[in-house]
Scaffold this active site. Structure first.
Site, mmCIF file in Angstrom:
data_model
loop_
_atom_site.group_PDB
_atom_site.id
_atom_site.type_symbol
_atom_site.label_atom_id
_atom_site.label_comp_id
_atom_site.label_asym_id
_atom_site.label_seq_id
_atom_site.Cartn_x
_atom_site.Cartn_y
_atom_site.Cartn_z
ATOM 1 N N GLU A 97 26.401 51.136 100.259
ATOM 2 C CA GLU A 97 26.829 49.835 99.736
ATOM 3 C C GLU A 97 26.205 49.573 98.381
ATOM 4 O OE1 GLU A 97 28.851 47.678 99.753
ATOM 5 O OE2 GLU A 97 29.270 46.685 101.644
ATOM 6 N N ASP A 98 26.898 48.779 97.573
ATOM 7 C CA ASP A 98 26.320 48.347 96.300
ATOM 8 C C ASP A 98 25.309 47.231 96.524
ATOM 9 O OD1 ASP A 98 28.399 46.740 97.163
ATOM 10 O OD2 ASP A 98 29.163 46.283 95.176
ATOM 11 N N ASP A 101 24.077 41.214 100.728
ATOM 12 C CA ASP A 101 23.839 39.825 100.312
ATOM 13 C C ASP A 101 23.567 39.025 101.593
ATOM 14 O OD1 ASP A 101 24.586 37.049 99.586
ATOM 15 O OD2 ASP A 101 25.134 37.878 97.666
ATOM 16 N N PHE A 150 24.031 35.933 91.014
ATOM 17 C CA PHE A 150 25.266 36.701 91.161
ATOM 18 C C PHE A 150 25.292 37.793 90.088
ATOM 19 C CE2 PHE A 150 29.756 37.703 90.797
ATOM 20 C CZ PHE A 150 30.113 37.805 92.134
ATOM 21 N N ARG A 163 33.226 45.870 86.700
ATOM 22 C CA ARG A 163 32.800 46.978 87.563
ATOM 23 C C ARG A 163 32.366 48.193 86.740
ATOM 24 N NH1 ARG A 163 34.272 45.773 92.945
ATOM 25 N NH2 ARG A 163 36.233 44.671 93.232
HETATM 26 O O1 PRP Z 1 26.341 40.976 102.432
HETATM 27 P P1 PRP Z 1 27.645 40.268 102.127
HETATM 28 O O2 PRP Z 1 27.431 38.793 101.892
HETATM 29 O O3 PRP Z 1 28.686 40.520 103.174
HETATM 30 O O4 PRP Z 1 28.181 40.787 100.715
HETATM 31 C C1 PRP Z 1 28.152 42.110 100.299
HETATM 32 C C2 PRP Z 1 29.532 42.662 100.103
HETATM 33 O O5 PRP Z 1 30.257 41.874 99.148
HETATM 34 C C3 PRP Z 1 30.756 42.706 98.094
HETATM 35 O O6 PRP Z 1 32.030 43.216 98.402
HETATM 36 P P2 PRP Z 1 33.344 42.354 98.256
HETATM 37 O O7 PRP Z 1 33.774 41.874 99.616
HETATM 38 O O8 PRP Z 1 33.171 41.317 97.194
HETATM 39 O O9 PRP Z 1 34.439 43.397 97.809
HETATM 40 P P3 PRP Z 1 34.395 44.602 96.747
HETATM 41 O O10 PRP Z 1 33.376 45.591 97.251
HETATM 42 O O11 PRP Z 1 35.777 45.151 96.795
HETATM 43 O O12 PRP Z 1 34.021 44.035 95.399
HETATM 44 C C4 PRP Z 1 29.783 43.859 98.067
HETATM 45 O O13 PRP Z 1 30.399 45.017 97.492
HETATM 46 C C5 PRP Z 1 29.444 44.073 99.515
HETATM 47 O O14 PRP Z 1 30.394 44.917 100.129
HETATM 48 N N1 GUN Z 2 29.628 41.025 92.160
HETATM 49 C C1 GUN Z 2 28.915 40.590 93.183
HETATM 50 N N2 GUN Z 2 29.432 40.646 94.425
HETATM 51 C C2 GUN Z 2 28.636 40.211 95.428
HETATM 52 N N3 GUN Z 2 28.918 40.141 96.752
HETATM 53 C C3 GUN Z 2 27.848 39.615 97.347
HETATM 54 N N4 GUN Z 2 26.880 39.322 96.444
HETATM 55 C C4 GUN Z 2 27.365 39.687 95.248
HETATM 56 C C5 GUN Z 2 26.837 39.631 93.905
HETATM 57 O O1 GUN Z 2 25.717 39.199 93.610
HETATM 58 N N5 GUN Z 2 27.667 40.098 92.933
HETATM 59 MG MG MG Z 3 31.919 45.616 98.733
#
Ligand code: PRP
Ligand code: GUN
Ligand code: MG
Length: 175
Positions: A97-98, A101, A150, A163
């Site tokens: 995961e990136d 949160d 954020f 991104r």
């Molecule tokens: O711990 P959490 O509060 O669940 O948040 C974390 C998730 O939110 C973001 O994805 P997002 O759903 O925004 O989609 P993306 O990866 O396609 O940008 C991020 O890449 C994690 O997957």
């Molecule tokens: N881009 C972005 N996506 C998120 N999803 C949950 N937290 C974050 C954040 O800090 N940045």
């Molecule tokens: Mg994600």
């Protein structure tokens, strides 16, 4: 394009940490069937860099994930838009995961993957924002702990932008 984004973690610091994580994973998974599972979209950059620092035979799989709309996002209920292409039964799965949160996304994915009967499932996240934790999830490999801001870049978006930034940054309010 990045003039309104300030740097929180620069590209060299990320690269250094990714090298360290890759070395740790290489040590820990020697002799095991490792499958890196990239959680789309956010972890595509991190996964591709991390994979190149893991010196083991391994597979890469992608999980396409969509949150059920903004209002229900905090429920952590996610829809799988692209599933694994091969079973992971008996394999050692490392979810990449990136950011963790609230923890709700990764908690849901851990639950889902455990139904596939892997030998183990662990989590590797580049970032963790502990101030917003709603559910505790183990992060076995962690890049950086960050404050409650954020962040964008290195795969992370703001309305699908940023991104492609090579660093982790903050969008300044003047934007
Ligand atoms: O711990 P959490 O509060 O669940 O948040 C974390 C998730 O939110 C973001 O994805 P997002 O759903 O925004 O989609 P993306 O990866 O396609 O940008 C991020 O890449 C994690 O997957
Ligand atoms: N881009 C972005 N996506 C998120 N999803 C949950 N937290 C974050 C954040 O800090 N940045
Ligand atoms: Mg994600």
């Amino acid at each position: 394009m990045a003039t309104n984004v300030s740097t929180m973690i620069d590209a060299e610091s990320i690269a250094q940490r990714v090298r360290e994580l890759g070395a740790e994973i290489t040590r820990d998974y020697a002799g095991r069937n490792l499958v890196l599972v990239c959680v789309l979209k956010g972890s595509f950059v991190f996964t591709s860099d991390l994979a190149r620092h893991i010196d083991l035979p391994m597979r890469v799989e992608f999980l396409g994930v969509r949150s059920y709309g903004e209002d229900t996002k905090s429920s952590g209920v996610v829809q799988i838009t692209h599933d694994l292409t091969k079973p992971v039964e008996g394999d050692h799965v490392l979810l990449v995961e990136d950011i963790v949160d609230t923890g709700l996304t990764i908690a849901h994915l851990l639950e889902l993957l455990r139904t596939r009967k892997p030998a183990s499932v662990k989590v590797c996240s580049l970032l963790h924002k502990p101030a917003r934790t709603r559910i505790q999830v183990p992060i076995d490999y962690l890049g950086f702990t960050i404050e409650d801001k954020f962040v964008v870049g290195y795969g992370l978006d703001w309305a699908e932008r940023y991104r492609n930034l090579p660093f982790i940054g903050l969008v300044e309010s003047a934007s």
